[in-house]
Motif scaffolding. Structure first.
Motif, mmCIF file in Angstrom:
data_model
loop_
_atom_site.group_PDB
_atom_site.id
_atom_site.type_symbol
_atom_site.label_atom_id
_atom_site.label_comp_id
_atom_site.label_asym_id
_atom_site.label_seq_id
_atom_site.Cartn_x
_atom_site.Cartn_y
_atom_site.Cartn_z
ATOM 1 N N CYS A 133 55.026 49.097 37.869
ATOM 2 C CA CYS A 133 54.811 50.072 38.945
ATOM 3 C C CYS A 133 54.346 51.419 38.407
ATOM 4 O O CYS A 133 55.157 52.273 38.056
ATOM 5 C CB CYS A 133 56.086 50.226 39.758
ATOM 6 N N THR A 134 53.043 51.588 38.350
ATOM 7 C CA THR A 134 52.434 52.840 37.930
ATOM 8 C C THR A 134 51.213 53.068 38.799
ATOM 9 O O THR A 134 50.361 52.182 38.908
ATOM 10 C CB THR A 134 52.005 52.783 36.446
ATOM 11 N N ILE A 135 51.123 54.232 39.402
ATOM 12 C CA ILE A 135 49.986 54.543 40.254
ATOM 13 C C ILE A 135 48.871 55.138 39.398
ATOM 14 O O ILE A 135 49.082 56.109 38.673
ATOM 15 C CB ILE A 135 50.383 55.520 41.385
ATOM 16 N N HIS A 136 47.693 54.535 39.463
ATOM 17 C CA HIS A 136 46.537 55.015 38.709
ATOM 18 C C HIS A 136 46.178 56.410 39.213
ATOM 19 O O HIS A 136 46.079 56.628 40.424
ATOM 20 C CB HIS A 136 45.360 54.051 38.898
ATOM 21 N N PRO A 137 45.964 57.376 38.326
ATOM 22 C CA PRO A 137 45.766 58.765 38.748
ATOM 23 C C PRO A 137 44.510 59.031 39.577
ATOM 24 O O PRO A 137 44.514 59.924 40.412
ATOM 25 C CB PRO A 137 45.729 59.546 37.436
ATOM 26 N N VAL A 141 48.796 49.907 39.292
ATOM 27 C CA VAL A 141 48.092 49.153 38.253
ATOM 28 C C VAL A 141 48.646 47.740 38.110
ATOM 29 O O VAL A 141 48.015 46.881 37.509
ATOM 30 C CB VAL A 141 48.119 49.875 36.885
ATOM 31 N N GLY A 142 49.812 47.475 38.664
ATOM 32 C CA GLY A 142 50.398 46.136 38.587
ATOM 33 C C GLY A 142 49.982 45.233 39.739
ATOM 34 O O GLY A 142 49.557 44.106 39.532
ATOM 35 N N CYS A 143 50.100 45.734 40.974
ATOM 36 C CA CYS A 143 49.850 44.878 42.144
ATOM 37 C C CYS A 143 48.623 45.302 42.944
ATOM 38 O O CYS A 143 48.233 44.590 43.869
ATOM 39 C CB CYS A 143 51.079 44.847 43.052
ATOM 40 N N PHE A 144 48.038 46.445 42.644
ATOM 41 C CA PHE A 144 46.827 46.961 43.287
ATOM 42 C C PHE A 144 47.035 47.450 44.721
ATOM 43 O O PHE A 144 46.078 47.689 45.439
ATOM 44 C CB PHE A 144 45.671 45.937 43.242
ATOM 45 N N ARG A 145 48.300 47.615 45.150
ATOM 46 C CA ARG A 145 48.545 48.162 46.483
ATOM 47 C C ARG A 145 48.540 49.688 46.445
ATOM 48 O O ARG A 145 48.802 50.300 45.418
ATOM 49 C CB ARG A 145 49.903 47.698 47.026
ATOM 50 N N THR A 146 48.263 50.301 47.605
ATOM 51 C CA THR A 146 48.352 51.748 47.728
ATOM 52 C C THR A 146 49.815 52.142 47.878
ATOM 53 O O THR A 146 50.679 51.308 48.157
ATOM 54 C CB THR A 146 47.585 52.244 48.961
ATOM 55 N N ILE A 147 50.091 53.423 47.729
ATOM 56 C CA ILE A 147 51.458 53.912 47.907
ATOM 57 C C ILE A 147 51.947 53.603 49.318
ATOM 58 O O ILE A 147 53.093 53.186 49.508
ATOM 59 C CB ILE A 147 51.534 55.425 47.606
ATOM 60 N N PRO A 202 53.507 41.186 46.313
ATOM 61 C CA PRO A 202 52.700 40.956 45.107
ATOM 62 C C PRO A 202 53.212 41.743 43.892
ATOM 63 O O PRO A 202 52.603 41.702 42.830
ATOM 64 C CB PRO A 202 51.319 41.447 45.530
ATOM 65 N N CYS A 203 54.322 42.434 44.049
ATOM 66 C CA CYS A 203 54.856 43.271 42.969
ATOM 67 C C CYS A 203 55.108 42.447 41.705
ATOM 68 O O CYS A 203 55.686 41.366 41.756
ATOM 69 C CB CYS A 203 56.152 43.935 43.416
#
Length: 83
Positions: A22-26, A32-38, A17-18
């Motif tokens: 690619c930025t992880i919400h703090p 914030v792009g695909c809503f997946r976890t790290i 889904p990328c």
């Protein structure tokens, strides 16, 4: 036989889904792009197709977690002026 090269390159997999944002919400700890976890991002290539489908089905429920906004600059200015 002309269709053979196309068949060779097609894979029967759940696509990523990328969206290359690619930025992880703090605070939410999801992209914030695909809503997946790290962990989901890191393990995607090793996931079984069933697990990938389960993650894909869950992603739309995560989107609202990032939709909440505090108002940005306009809200801060309003709070200062007492409106």
């Amino acid at each position: 036989m002309r269709d053979l090269p196309d068949q060779v390159w097609k894979r029967n997999e759940v696509e990523s889904p990328c969206v290359k944002l690619c930025t992880i919400h703090p605070t939410e700890r999801i992209c914030v792009g695909c809503f997946r976890t790290i962990d989901e991002i890191a393990g995607w290539s090793r996931m079984e197709p069933e697990r990938r489908r389960a993650v894909m089905a869950e992603l739309p429920t995560r989107a609202p977690r990032l939709a909440l906004r505090r108002g940005g600059r306009a809200a801060r200015l309003s709070a200062r002026s007492g409106d």
